[in-house]
Design an enzyme around this catalytic site. Sequence first.
Site, PDB file in Angstrom:
ATOM      1  N   HIS A 140       8.308  -7.740  -3.210  1.00 15.24           N
ATOM      2  CA  HIS A 140       7.060  -8.150  -3.860  1.00 15.24           C
ATOM      3  C   HIS A 140       7.246  -9.468  -4.604  1.00 15.24           C
ATOM      4  CE1 HIS A 140       4.646  -4.495  -3.156  1.00 15.24           C
ATOM      5  NE2 HIS A 140       5.836  -3.905  -3.115  1.00 15.24           N
ATOM      6  N   GLY A 177       0.833  -1.194   0.000  1.00 12.91           N
ATOM      7  CA  GLY A 177       0.000   0.000   0.000  1.00 12.91           C
ATOM      8  C   GLY A 177       0.866   1.242   0.000  1.00 12.91           C
ATOM      9  N   ASP A 231     -16.507 -12.456 -22.748  1.00 14.11           N
ATOM     10  CA  ASP A 231     -17.214 -12.596 -21.474  1.00 14.11           C
ATOM     11  C   ASP A 231     -18.642 -13.099 -21.667  1.00 14.11           C
ATOM     12  OD1 ASP A 231     -14.892 -11.541 -20.405  1.00 14.11           O
ATOM     13  OD2 ASP A 231     -15.672  -9.505 -20.284  1.00 14.11           O
ATOM     14  N   GLU A 260       4.934 -11.217  -5.917  1.00 11.76           N
ATOM     15  CA  GLU A 260       3.902 -11.396  -6.942  1.00 11.76           C
ATOM     16  C   GLU A 260       4.308 -10.878  -8.319  1.00 11.76           C
ATOM     17  OE1 GLU A 260       2.855  -7.402  -4.958  1.00 11.76           O
ATOM     18  OE2 GLU A 260       3.860  -9.279  -4.473  1.00 11.76           O
ATOM     19  N   CYS A 284       5.282  -6.119   1.926  1.00  8.75           N
ATOM     20  CA  CYS A 284       5.600  -4.690   1.942  1.00  8.75           C
ATOM     21  C   CYS A 284       4.845  -3.993   3.084  1.00  8.75           C
ATOM     22  CB  CYS A 284       5.310  -4.071   0.581  1.00  8.75           C
ATOM     23  SG  CYS A 284       6.112  -2.478   0.315  1.00  8.75           S
ATOM     24  N   TYR A 285       3.838  -3.173   2.785  1.00  8.58           N
ATOM     25  CA  TYR A 285       3.049  -2.522   3.840  1.00  8.58           C
ATOM     26  C   TYR A 285       2.447  -3.564   4.771  1.00  8.58           C
ATOM     27  CZ  TYR A 285      -0.522   0.512   5.971  1.00  8.58           C
ATOM     28  OH  TYR A 285      -1.312   1.201   6.866  1.00  8.58           O
ATOM     29  N   LYS A 335     -10.207 -12.155 -16.210  1.00  4.76           N
ATOM     30  CA  LYS A 335     -10.347 -12.314 -17.662  1.00  4.76           C
ATOM     31  C   LYS A 335      -9.627 -13.558 -18.174  1.00  4.76           C
ATOM     32  CE  LYS A 335     -11.713 -10.051 -21.494  1.00  4.76           C
ATOM     33  NZ  LYS A 335     -12.996  -9.347 -21.680  1.00  4.76           N
TER      34      LYS A 335
END
Length: 516
Positions: free
Chosen positions: A172, A58, A230, A174, A85-86, A372
């Site tokens: 991070h 964040g 979609d 990710e 992180c945060y 998606k």
Amino acid sequence: MTEAKRETVIVIDFGAQYSQLIARRVRENHVYCTILPCYAKIERIAEIAPKGIILSGGPASVYAPGAPRVDEGIFKLGVPILGICYGMQLGCQVLGGKVTAAKSREYGRTSGTVIDPAELFADMPKELTVWMSHGDSVTEVSDDFRPLVSTASTPLASVKHKTLPFYGVQFHPEVTHTPKGTQMLKNFLTRVCACRCDWTMSNFIAESIDQVRARVGKDTVVLGLSGGVDSSVVALLLHRAIGPQLHCIFVDNGLLRKDEAKNVARNFNTALGLNLHVVDATDQFLDNLAGVDDPEKKRRIIGHTFIDVFKAEAAKIKGAKFLAQGTLYPDVIESVSAKGGPSATIKTHHNVGGLPAELGFELLEPVRELFKDEVRQIGLELGLPEAQVWRHPFPGPGLAVRMLGPVSRPALEVLRAADWIVVEEMHKSGWYRKVWQAFAVLLPVRTVGVMGDERTYENVIALRVVQSEDAMTADWVQLPYDLLGHISNRIINEVKGVNRVVYDISSKPPSTIEWE
């Protein structure tokens, strides 16, 4: 697999730009993941019975007044927690650590040394490359913690609580810039959370079919089919579940790409056997748009006209009780603003298929839990043609928002022809699957040119080609010059009324993907 037996990991969002990416990385390991805002009640978290919790990064400082917090009761649930992180700074602060502003901001790739592999860094090399993005650091921890990783600037780059199932990483895992990040998250899910990792799209399809059948019973469902991935996937999923009880309505608004209505009718009615109602409302839409050049007014007119046309057609279908929509997970996430308030509305949402409650339908949104890329996986499993699965996103208002200024039939023909060439050449060159979107924009200017020794004063087409993962951010694509030149030559030579082609090299932000 029933929903009650589904393993779930929760991402607690503190306004991070990467929260959705964290969730997607978890799902790539076949564990279902949901995102909750940091102000979510502890009762809501406990009700989900998560196998693990991830605290996101964040933009705030944990020691700043009004900084986002989380109900500290989550540390007493006995559920494994990974702070990123945060999230690491907050967890350490709550559990007895100290967070201060770093002497210098650490951003980018950094070398780290694994001091203690514990479970999080099992089967990893001692030296790691990690991606940092922080201005604060955990500078002190109590004896209840033990350090796992250090870097030159951040001695406590990763920690583990000795008695509570809390892990923290300042970097991070990710992002792709942390090469072993996927393995770190997998270790957290399998070694720490003991997840079975058995959530798959095949399981989701079976679960969704059972849920739809149980809810719909013998009633009728209507679906606004746009031809995009979609709504197409929702159509096939519902057709698999309830067959002829599904009625799809395709509205031709006159703002579509070349041969769109014909292709939808062929693919879904003739080839797949769906109940498809095609409504040609071109005149109604174009009459309502006549002389309108304000982008938001265009969108509102198209949205209201769509609702009127859809409502009239749906009224012809006897016993229609449910309205199905292709709502995706990013549309329903309770996001946390970095500024502590709601995000600014940049423009009305591209998809105008959201119909008002007064239509009297019950809403059915079978893919609202999915991203998606997951919807595309389902499309492939359900037998949707690859060309349809990997089709680029197309805005609900269609070519009207790729045509700056008033909408007219002649201008639509120019844009439609130019856009067809762009798509055709992207396919031929092998670039179509490499990018998020590629399309043409008709600009409200004319320029001087020379054709056959004669002066021309004609239209300008802009090419827009971007790469993205979720359309929240996007980078312009550096297409090969020879491909750009070939597309430009074809448009100028084949599209009557165009004598100049330009290339849009702006990214999002600050620009948006669509021009209107």
